[in-house]
Design an enzyme around this catalytic site. Sequence first.
Site, PDB file in Angstrom:
ATOM      1  N   MET A   9      -1.601 -58.097 -23.918  1.00 11.49           N
ATOM      2  CA  MET A   9      -0.704 -56.969 -24.199  1.00 11.49           C
ATOM      3  C   MET A   9       0.767 -57.360 -24.024  1.00 11.49           C
ATOM      4  O   MET A   9       1.599 -56.520 -23.672  1.00 11.49           O
ATOM      5  CB  MET A   9      -1.056 -55.802 -23.272  1.00 11.49           C
ATOM      6  CG  MET A   9      -2.524 -55.402 -23.320  1.00 11.49           C
ATOM      7  SD  MET A   9      -2.941 -54.224 -22.028  1.00 11.49           S
ATOM      8  CE  MET A   9      -4.743 -54.188 -22.156  1.00 11.49           C
ATOM      9  N   SER A  10       1.067 -58.633 -24.233  1.00  9.54           N
ATOM     10  CA  SER A  10       2.451 -59.071 -23.967  1.00  9.54           C
ATOM     11  C   SER A  10       2.813 -60.292 -24.800  1.00  9.54           C
ATOM     12  O   SER A  10       2.181 -60.572 -25.807  1.00  9.54           O
ATOM     13  CB  SER A  10       2.586 -59.421 -22.477  1.00  9.54           C
ATOM     14  OG  SER A  10       1.836 -60.585 -22.182  1.00  9.54           O
ATOM     15  N   HIS A  47       2.822 -56.798 -10.714  1.00 11.98           N
ATOM     16  CA  HIS A  47       4.109 -57.216 -11.291  1.00 11.98           C
ATOM     17  C   HIS A  47       5.202 -56.803 -10.310  1.00 11.98           C
ATOM     18  O   HIS A  47       5.488 -55.614 -10.160  1.00 11.98           O
ATOM     19  CB  HIS A  47       4.328 -56.572 -12.662  1.00 11.98           C
ATOM     20  CG  HIS A  47       3.445 -57.131 -13.726  1.00 11.98           C
ATOM     21  ND1 HIS A  47       3.862 -58.122 -14.581  1.00 11.98           N
ATOM     22  CD2 HIS A  47       2.163 -56.874 -14.042  1.00 11.98           C
ATOM     23  CE1 HIS A  47       2.863 -58.437 -15.394  1.00 11.98           C
ATOM     24  NE2 HIS A  47       1.820 -57.691 -15.094  1.00 11.98           N
ATOM     25  N   HIS A  97      -8.661 -54.263 -14.485  1.00 13.51           N
ATOM     26  CA  HIS A  97      -7.387 -54.890 -14.102  1.00 13.51           C
ATOM     27  C   HIS A  97      -7.576 -55.724 -12.831  1.00 13.51           C
ATOM     28  O   HIS A  97      -6.915 -56.749 -12.654  1.00 13.51           O
ATOM     29  CB  HIS A  97      -6.318 -53.807 -13.897  1.00 13.51           C
ATOM     30  CG  HIS A  97      -4.930 -54.350 -13.686  1.00 13.51           C
ATOM     31  ND1 HIS A  97      -4.320 -55.227 -14.560  1.00 13.51           N
ATOM     32  CD2 HIS A  97      -4.027 -54.148 -12.688  1.00 13.51           C
ATOM     33  CE1 HIS A  97      -3.117 -55.542 -14.104  1.00 13.51           C
ATOM     34  NE2 HIS A  97      -2.916 -54.903 -12.972  1.00 13.51           N
ATOM     35  N   SER A 142       0.423 -61.059 -15.435  1.00 17.26           N
ATOM     36  CA  SER A 142      -0.434 -60.332 -14.490  1.00 17.26           C
ATOM     37  C   SER A 142      -1.199 -61.281 -13.571  1.00 17.26           C
ATOM     38  O   SER A 142      -1.878 -62.198 -14.031  1.00 17.26           O
ATOM     39  CB  SER A 142      -1.459 -59.496 -15.246  1.00 17.26           C
ATOM     40  OG  SER A 142      -0.816 -58.494 -15.972  1.00 17.26           O
ATOM     41  N   HIS A 184       5.959 -54.051 -20.218  1.00 19.00           N
ATOM     42  CA  HIS A 184       5.020 -53.954 -21.341  1.00 19.00           C
ATOM     43  C   HIS A 184       5.311 -52.709 -22.182  1.00 19.00           C
ATOM     44  O   HIS A 184       5.774 -51.694 -21.673  1.00 19.00           O
ATOM     45  CB  HIS A 184       3.575 -53.852 -20.848  1.00 19.00           C
ATOM     46  CG  HIS A 184       3.157 -54.932 -19.904  1.00 19.00           C
ATOM     47  ND1 HIS A 184       3.486 -54.913 -18.570  1.00 19.00           N
ATOM     48  CD2 HIS A 184       2.434 -56.056 -20.098  1.00 19.00           C
ATOM     49  CE1 HIS A 184       2.979 -55.993 -17.980  1.00 19.00           C
ATOM     50  NE2 HIS A 184       2.346 -56.707 -18.884  1.00 19.00           N
ATOM     51  N   ASN A 225     -10.929 -62.895 -18.371  1.00 15.93           N
ATOM     52  CA  ASN A 225     -12.232 -62.268 -18.596  1.00 15.93           C
ATOM     53  C   ASN A 225     -12.785 -62.649 -19.959  1.00 15.93           C
ATOM     54  O   ASN A 225     -12.040 -62.991 -20.864  1.00 15.93           O
ATOM     55  CB  ASN A 225     -12.118 -60.745 -18.483  1.00 15.93           C
ATOM     56  CG  ASN A 225     -11.000 -60.196 -19.342  1.00 15.93           C
ATOM     57  OD1 ASN A 225      -9.820 -60.333 -19.017  1.00 15.93           O
ATOM     58  ND2 ASN A 225     -11.371 -59.616 -20.456  1.00 15.93           N
ATOM     59  N   ALA A 242      -1.923 -63.102 -18.757  1.00 14.97           N
ATOM     60  CA  ALA A 242      -3.372 -63.045 -18.542  1.00 14.97           C
ATOM     61  C   ALA A 242      -3.960 -62.518 -19.842  1.00 14.97           C
ATOM     62  O   ALA A 242      -3.363 -61.659 -20.495  1.00 14.97           O
ATOM     63  CB  ALA A 242      -3.686 -62.093 -17.404  1.00 14.97           C
ATOM     64  N   TYR A 265       3.095 -50.710 -23.320  1.00 12.49           N
ATOM     65  CA  TYR A 265       2.230 -49.584 -22.927  1.00 12.49           C
ATOM     66  C   TYR A 265       2.802 -48.773 -21.773  1.00 12.49           C
ATOM     67  O   TYR A 265       2.356 -47.660 -21.508  1.00 12.49           O
ATOM     68  CB  TYR A 265       0.800 -50.066 -22.610  1.00 12.49           C
ATOM     69  CG  TYR A 265       0.683 -51.003 -21.425  1.00 12.49           C
ATOM     70  CD1 TYR A 265       0.818 -50.552 -20.113  1.00 12.49           C
ATOM     71  CD2 TYR A 265       0.421 -52.357 -21.611  1.00 12.49           C
ATOM     72  CE1 TYR A 265       0.718 -51.413 -19.036  1.00 12.49           C
ATOM     73  CE2 TYR A 265       0.305 -53.222 -20.536  1.00 12.49           C
ATOM     74  CZ  TYR A 265       0.463 -52.747 -19.252  1.00 12.49           C
ATOM     75  OH  TYR A 265       0.372 -53.602 -18.187  1.00 12.49           O
ATOM     76  N   GLU A 266       3.800 -49.336 -21.085  1.00  6.89           N
ATOM     77  CA  GLU A 266       4.409 -48.581 -19.984  1.00  6.89           C
ATOM     78  C   GLU A 266       5.303 -47.462 -20.526  1.00  6.89           C
ATOM     79  O   GLU A 266       5.779 -46.623 -19.767  1.00  6.89           O
ATOM     80  CB  GLU A 266       5.218 -49.519 -19.083  1.00  6.89           C
ATOM     81  CG  GLU A 266       4.345 -50.501 -18.328  1.00  6.89           C
ATOM     82  CD  GLU A 266       5.147 -51.528 -17.547  1.00  6.89           C
ATOM     83  OE1 GLU A 266       5.704 -51.178 -16.507  1.00  6.89           O
ATOM     84  OE2 GLU A 266       5.227 -52.702 -17.990  1.00  6.89           O
TER      85      GLU A 266
HETATM   86  N1  HPA Z   1      -7.683 -57.549 -23.232  1.00  6.96           N
HETATM   87  C1  HPA Z   1      -6.358 -57.325 -23.323  1.00  6.96           C
HETATM   88  N2  HPA Z   1      -5.498 -57.734 -22.418  1.00  6.96           N
HETATM   89  C2  HPA Z   1      -5.960 -58.437 -21.379  1.00  6.96           C
HETATM   90  C3  HPA Z   1      -7.332 -58.709 -21.232  1.00  6.96           C
HETATM   91  C4  HPA Z   1      -8.238 -58.241 -22.219  1.00  6.96           C
HETATM   92  O1  HPA Z   1      -9.453 -58.441 -22.153  1.00  6.96           O
HETATM   93  N3  HPA Z   1      -7.463 -59.421 -20.087  1.00  6.96           N
HETATM   94  C5  HPA Z   1      -6.223 -59.571 -19.575  1.00  6.96           C
HETATM   95  N4  HPA Z   1      -5.308 -58.978 -20.361  1.00  6.96           N
END
Ligand code: HPA
Length: 279
Positions: free
Chosen positions: A217-218, A64, A253, A33, A86, A241, A116, A88-89
């Site tokens: 998430m990946s 993406h 996001h 990401s 992903h 973050n 990310a 979650y998609e």
């Molecule tokens: N949590 C989960 N996935 C992420 C985060 C997060 O804080 N930041 C970027 N991808």
Amino acid sequence: MSEYVTLQEIERATDFIKQRVSLKPRVGMILGSGLGQMVDAVTDQQAILFKDIPGWPVTTVQGHEGRLVFGKLEDVPVVVMQGRIHFYEGYSLGEVTMPIRVMQLLGIEVLIVTNASGAVNPDYAPGDVMLINDHLSLIAMTGINPLRGPNLDSFGERFPDMSQAYDRELLKLAHSAAKNAGVSVHEGVYICLSGPSFETPADLRFLRMIGADAVGMSTVPEVIVAHHGGVRSLGLSGVSNKANLDGNTVTTHEEVLQAGQVIGPKMIKIIRGVLSTLK
Ligand code: HPA
């Protein structure tokens, strides 16, 4: 496509690609990401859209691109996924990792995975890069493992060892490359959750307790499949973050995509350094 991707489906996609691109990649790369711009470093580009490849899952997430780019980086032939798929998609992990199988049939020896992540380790700050030395596969521990279903024996064994899912030699090369480029890095454990909701403060306290440094998430499904198929993996996680431990910080996001502007240039320096020593 079904939950379990078959060898025939993988071969069909591979044949489609081989008919269009003659380059034989040695290294596969996945851009996470906000990191898609790293593809600009690749020369002699030839691109195929994910949506054109038979059976290839299509990315639905902003940030993406959904392109498979072939070319050279530091004179090494590479294939780059500009964008990833992903769980979650709505895809199964078999579908999520189908591109890894195709890259394996295309001949890659090394997979460089980027993502990310959110910092779980309190010493990490947005914009930092963490070299992944291991992962916590919480997603697989709950039964969602990309290798679930009939084993593809031509790739690897039924019960693959995961004691060194992240190749130690590549990790060492990445540390040297970072040092030579003047980029400071962390080294730590990445944990994969399904998403798409970000973590609650209680989730994050739990993740810290069980040994995670960064959460996303990946990556984990892709590395499990790469390792199963005998491909060496290097993982780079870009911290976008801070963990929301106090419940007063909102994660979006947009900030993930913005952090990619700072992280991408650092990562590409490290990747260039690693590739130049691979020759
Ligand atoms: N949590 C989960 N996935 C992420 C985060 C997060 O804080 N930041 C970027 N991808």
